[in-house]
Design a protein around this motif. Structure first.
Motif, PDB file in Angstrom:
ATOM      1  N   PRO A 110      40.923  39.622  45.975  1.00  0.00           N
ATOM      2  CA  PRO A 110      41.688  38.934  45.682  1.00  0.00           C
ATOM      3  C   PRO A 110      43.498  38.796  45.800  1.00  0.00           C
ATOM      4  CG  PRO A 110      40.312  38.737  43.846  1.00  0.00           C
ATOM      5  CD  PRO A 110      40.881  40.154  44.615  1.00  0.00           C
ATOM      6  N   VAL A 111      44.183  38.128  46.115  1.00  0.00           N
ATOM      7  CA  VAL A 111      45.703  38.232  46.022  1.00  0.00           C
ATOM      8  C   VAL A 111      46.707  37.959  45.193  1.00  0.00           C
ATOM      9  CG1 VAL A 111      45.763  38.732  48.683  1.00  0.00           C
ATOM     10  CG2 VAL A 111      46.263  36.675  47.956  1.00  0.00           C
ATOM     11  N   ALA A 112      46.058  36.928  44.150  1.00  0.00           N
ATOM     12  CA  ALA A 112      46.734  36.301  43.477  1.00  0.00           C
ATOM     13  C   ALA A 112      45.806  35.539  41.898  1.00  0.00           C
ATOM     14  CB  ALA A 112      47.820  35.272  43.914  1.00  0.00           C
ATOM     15  N   ASN A 113      46.462  35.409  41.287  1.00  0.00           N
ATOM     16  CA  ASN A 113      46.255  35.340  39.968  1.00  0.00           C
ATOM     17  C   ASN A 113      47.438  34.100  39.832  1.00  0.00           C
ATOM     18  OD1 ASN A 113      44.411  37.603  38.513  1.00  0.00           O
ATOM     19  ND2 ASN A 113      46.259  38.318  38.842  1.00  0.00           N
ATOM     20  N   ILE A 114      46.036  32.989  39.685  1.00  0.00           N
ATOM     21  CA  ILE A 114      47.129  31.276  38.583  1.00  0.00           C
ATOM     22  C   ILE A 114      45.994  31.167  37.761  1.00  0.00           C
ATOM     23  CG2 ILE A 114      47.294  30.892  42.090  1.00  0.00           C
ATOM     24  CD1 ILE A 114      44.847  28.633  41.218  1.00  0.00           C
ATOM     25  N   TRP A 115      46.982  30.068  37.344  1.00  0.00           N
ATOM     26  CA  TRP A 115      47.606  29.516  35.919  1.00  0.00           C
ATOM     27  C   TRP A 115      46.712  31.072  34.486  1.00  0.00           C
ATOM     28  CZ3 TRP A 115      48.288  24.842  34.350  1.00  0.00           C
ATOM     29  CH2 TRP A 115      47.806  24.044  35.471  1.00  0.00           C
ATOM     30  N   THR A 116      47.177  31.894  34.639  1.00  0.00           N
ATOM     31  CA  THR A 116      47.669  33.047  33.555  1.00  0.00           C
ATOM     32  C   THR A 116      48.052  32.493  32.333  1.00  0.00           C
ATOM     33  OG1 THR A 116      49.731  33.992  34.553  1.00  0.00           O
ATOM     34  CG2 THR A 116      48.345  34.706  35.765  1.00  0.00           C
ATOM     35  N   ARG A 117      48.594  31.055  32.232  1.00  0.00           N
ATOM     36  CA  ARG A 117      48.673  31.214  30.962  1.00  0.00           C
ATOM     37  C   ARG A 117      47.858  30.447  30.541  1.00  0.00           C
ATOM     38  NH1 ARG A 117      52.740  26.789  32.976  1.00  0.00           N
ATOM     39  NH2 ARG A 117      51.199  24.981  33.067  1.00  0.00           N
TER      40      ARG A 117
END
Length: 151
Positions: A110-117
């Protein structure tokens, strides 16, 4: 890895092929992905919609609202319930493959994390990846990072 990449559901009723290189792979920590995966996050392998071919079986579909408020069409096996894909109404030219359904997952990075909140507090968010508190406005940065990583 060389394509076609192959995958399918747990019971084997549905099989698919990915016949072009993916555009990106990211980890989503939204509450909907946590529910659908029965885990701390979901993963999405974005692919051009015309590159995914169902070679056996026919997925069932249902539509829901994402945390972003946008509609998402979910495709899954009606027999075993494995979620295989999701399509976002706002991005009709791409489809997200649930990469855990691939026959070989050893090449996934994976290259990204989204919705980390919404991430579980015990999940370590890598600063080596792109990170977004919510939904990224522009997915092209995820696509660029994927391309750089594959080189």
């Amino acid at each position: 890895m060389s394509f076609p990449y192959t995958g399918g559901c747990q019971c084997g009723q549905i099989r698919y092929e990915i016949r072009a290189e993916p555009l990106t792979l990211y980890v989503c920590h939204c509450q909907e992905c946590q529910k659908q995966s029965s885990s701390a996050f979901g993963m999405s392998l974005t692919v051009a919609v015309n590159a995914v071919v169902i070679v056996q079986g026919q997925p069932k579909t249902w539509t829901r609202k994402a945390d972003s408020g946008r509609e998402v069409k979910n495709l899954f096996c009606g027999e075993c319930g494995t979620r295989l894909f999701h399509q976002r109404t706002y991005s009709p030219n791409t489809i997200n493959v649930k990469p855990g359904t691939l026959d070989d997952t050893s090449w996934l990075r994976p290259v990204a994390n989204i919705w980390t909140r919404s991430a579980q507090p015990w999940v370590n968010i890598s600063d080596q990846m792109l990170n977004y508190d919510g939904q990224p406005e522009d997915v092209h940065s995820l696509w660029e990072k994927w391309t750089q990583q594959q080189s």
